[in-house]
Scaffold this motif. Structure first.
Motif, short mmCIF file in Angstrom:
data_model
loop_
_atom_site.label_atom_id
_atom_site.label_comp_id
_atom_site.label_asym_id
_atom_site.label_seq_id
_atom_site.Cartn_x
_atom_site.Cartn_y
_atom_site.Cartn_z
N GLU A 77 0.81 -1.22 0.00
CA GLU A 77 0.00 0.00 0.00
C GLU A 77 0.85 1.27 0.00
O GLU A 77 0.40 2.33 -0.45
N SER A 78 2.07 1.17 0.49
CA SER A 78 2.95 2.34 0.55
C SER A 78 3.48 2.75 -0.82
O SER A 78 4.04 3.84 -0.96
N MET A 79 3.30 1.91 -1.83
CA MET A 79 3.79 2.22 -3.17
C MET A 79 2.64 2.73 -4.04
O MET A 79 1.69 2.02 -4.32
N THR A 80 2.76 3.97 -4.48
CA THR A 80 1.75 4.55 -5.38
C THR A 80 2.33 4.84 -6.76
O THR A 80 1.60 5.29 -7.64
N ALA B 100 -2.61 -0.28 -3.35
CA ALA B 100 -3.05 1.12 -3.28
C ALA B 100 -3.19 1.65 -4.70
O ALA B 100 -2.54 1.13 -5.63
N PRO B 101 -4.01 2.67 -4.92
CA PRO B 101 -4.15 3.24 -6.26
C PRO B 101 -2.80 3.77 -6.76
O PRO B 101 -2.12 4.52 -6.06
N LEU B 102 -2.45 3.39 -7.96
CA LEU B 102 -1.21 3.88 -8.57
C LEU B 102 -1.47 5.21 -9.26
O LEU B 102 -2.54 5.43 -9.83
N THR B 103 -0.47 6.10 -9.22
CA THR B 103 -0.61 7.40 -9.86
C THR B 103 0.38 7.61 -11.00
O THR B 103 0.17 8.50 -11.83
N ALA B 104 1.45 6.81 -11.06
CA ALA B 104 2.45 7.01 -12.11
C ALA B 104 3.17 5.71 -12.41
O ALA B 104 3.44 4.91 -11.51
N ILE B 105 3.48 5.51 -13.70
CA ILE B 105 4.25 4.37 -14.17
C ILE B 105 5.50 4.93 -14.85
O ILE B 105 5.38 5.71 -15.81
#
Length: 362
Positions: free
Chosen positions: A236-239, A259-264
Motif C-alpha cells: 500500500e505504501s507504493m503509489t 493502493a491506487p497507482l498514480t504514475a508508471i
C-alpha cells in the motif's frame, strides 16, 4: 656596566612573558590532567585466530571495537561463525563492522557464514564466499550497504527483523547470483535507496515486499532482468512504479497493487513478454516512455481515462490489448504510443494538438 634594565627592556621582557604565558599554562594543564583521550586513539590491524579460523580485524583501541576485513581460507570445508567479540593482548573488543573490499580470491572452503548480532555496519562485497548457499544479515545492521554480486552458490538471502534500509551502495547487490531463489525481507524494512537492487537475479520466482516499503524517488531497475519472476504484489505504501522496475522480466505474468497507482515510470514493464494482466491504471496520470513496450501477452482493456502525460512507445506492440481506449486527458499522443495495438480509441481530448508518427498505427 650598569645591571639596571632600561625602561624599554622591561617593556620588551614583560611583553614576551605575556605572549608565552598562555602556552605555559596549557602545557601545565596537560601535564597535570593528561592529554585529551583522542590524542591516543589508535587503529591497528590484527590477525586473530578463533576456533581454528584466522580473521583480519582493524582494532580501535579507543572505542574497543573491531571491524572485520578478511578471513583466511580454511584448510578444509568449514562453516564459519564470525565471533561477536575478540581478545587481543588481553583486551576484549566488540566486532561491530564488516568491510570486505573487492578481491578475486575465492574462499572455496567456507561452506557457511554466520554473522554476529553485534554488527552495526556492513559494507563491501561478499563475492569471495563462492560456496555459501544461505546468508542472513542480522537485524542489528539497520542500514545495509554491502553486495552479494556474483555469489555463485547463494540460494537463500535473509534480512532479519531490524534492518530498515538497503542503502545506495547496495546497487545491483544480487546481480549474477544465478541460483538465488529466495529473498526474505523483514517487516521493518522501510526504504530501498539502491539502484537495480534485485536486478538480474535470474532464478528468483517471487518476493514479498513488506508494508510501508518505499523505493527511493530517483532509483530505478529494481527487478530488471529477473527472468524467472512470475508475479508481484505492491504494498500500500507504493503509489508509483519506478523507472525500469520490471524491465526484461520475461516470465512476469501479473502485478497487482494494494493502493491506487498514480504514475508508471519509463520502461517499467518494457519487454515483459508474458505479462497478461497489468495493475489497475484507473488513477494513473502519468505513464512514461516504453512503459509497456513489447508486452505482447497483455490482454483485455486498460483504463487510461486519467492519464494526462504519456511517453513515446508506451504501449507499442501490445498486440493483444483490446477494448476501448479513453484518451480524453491527453493533449498529445506521442510517437509509437499505440503502434500495433488493436484496442479502439473511443475518446479524444478537444484540446488534442498532435499525434506523433505511428502514434495510433495498426
Amino acid at each position: 656596566m650598569s645591571n639596571a634594565l632600561t625602561l624599554s627592556q622591561e617593556k620588551m621582557m614583560g611583553g614576551g612573558i605575556a605572549r608565552i604565558l598562555p602556552a605555559l599554562l596549557t602545557l601545565l594543564l596537560v601535564v597535570l590532567l593528561g592529554a585529551p583521550s583522542d590524542a591516543y586513539a589508535e587503529t591497528v590491524e590484527k590477525n586473530v585466530e578463533v576456533d581454528g579460523i584466522t580473521y583480519t580485524f582493524e582494532i580501535d583501541t579507543d572505542a574497543l571495537t573491531a571491524e572485520l576485513y578478511g578471513i583466511e581460507n580454511p584448510a578444509a570445508s568449514t562453516a564459519v561463525s564470525v565471533p561477536g567479540t575478540v581478545e587481543v593482548d588481553g583486551v576484549t573488543y566488540t566486532v561491530t563492522g564488516v568491510q570486505f573490499f573487492y578481491t578475486s580470491e575465492r574462499l572455496t572452503n567456507v561452506t557457511a557464514l554466520k554473522l554476529p548480532g553485534t554488527l552495526t555496519s556492513i559494507e563491501g562485497r561478499f563475492q569471495r564466499f563462492s560456496n555459501v548457499t544461505e546468508l542472513t544479515i542480522p537485524g542489528s545492521v539497520t542500514q545495509f550497504n554491502g553486495s552479494f554480486e556474483n555469489m555463485d552458490s547463494l540460494q537463500t538471502l535473509t534480512f532479519a527483523e531490524g534492518v530498515r534500509e538497503i542503502g545506495q551502495s547496495a546497487g545491483s547487490m544480487v546481480s549474477g547470483c544465478d541460483r538465488l531463489t529466495t529473498i526474505n525481507l523483514p517487516s521493518t524494512l522501510e526504504a530501498i535507496n539502491a539502484n537495480a537492487c534485485f536486478s538480474n537475479a535470474t532464478a528468483l520466482t517471487t518476493i514479498n515486499l513488506p508494508d510501508g516499503l518505499q523505493f527511493g524517488s530517483n532509483t530505478l531497475n529494481h527487478f530488471s532482468g529477473c527472468t524467472s519472476l512470475t508475479s508481484m504484489t505492491l504494498p500500500e505504501s507504493m503509489t508509483q512504479i519506478p523507472q525500469g522496475m520490471f524491465s526484461g522480466c520475461t516470465s512476469l505474468k501479473k502485478v497487482t497493487a494494494d493502493a491506487p497507482l498514480t504514475a508508471i515510470g519509463n520502461s517499467a514493464f518494457s519487454g515483459c513478454t508474458s505479462l497478461a494482466s497489468a495493475p489497475d491504471l484507473s488513477n494513473v496520470t502519468e505513464i512514461g516512455s516504453y512503459a509497456f513496450n513489447e508486452c505482447k501477452a497483455l490482454t483485455g482493456s486498460v483504463n487510461l481515462s486519467q492519464v494526462t502525460s504519456l511517453g513515446a512507445y508506451a504501449f507499442s506492440n501490445c498486440r493483444e490489448l483490446t477494448g476501448e481506449l479513453d484518451l480524453s486527458g491527453l493533449t498529445e499522443i506521442p510517437a509509437h504510443a499505440f503502434a500495433y495495438v488493436t484496442a479502439r480509441v473511443t475518446a479524444l481530448s478537444p484540446n488534442l494538438t498532435s499525434i506523433g508518427d505511428w502514434g495510433l498505427l495498426w
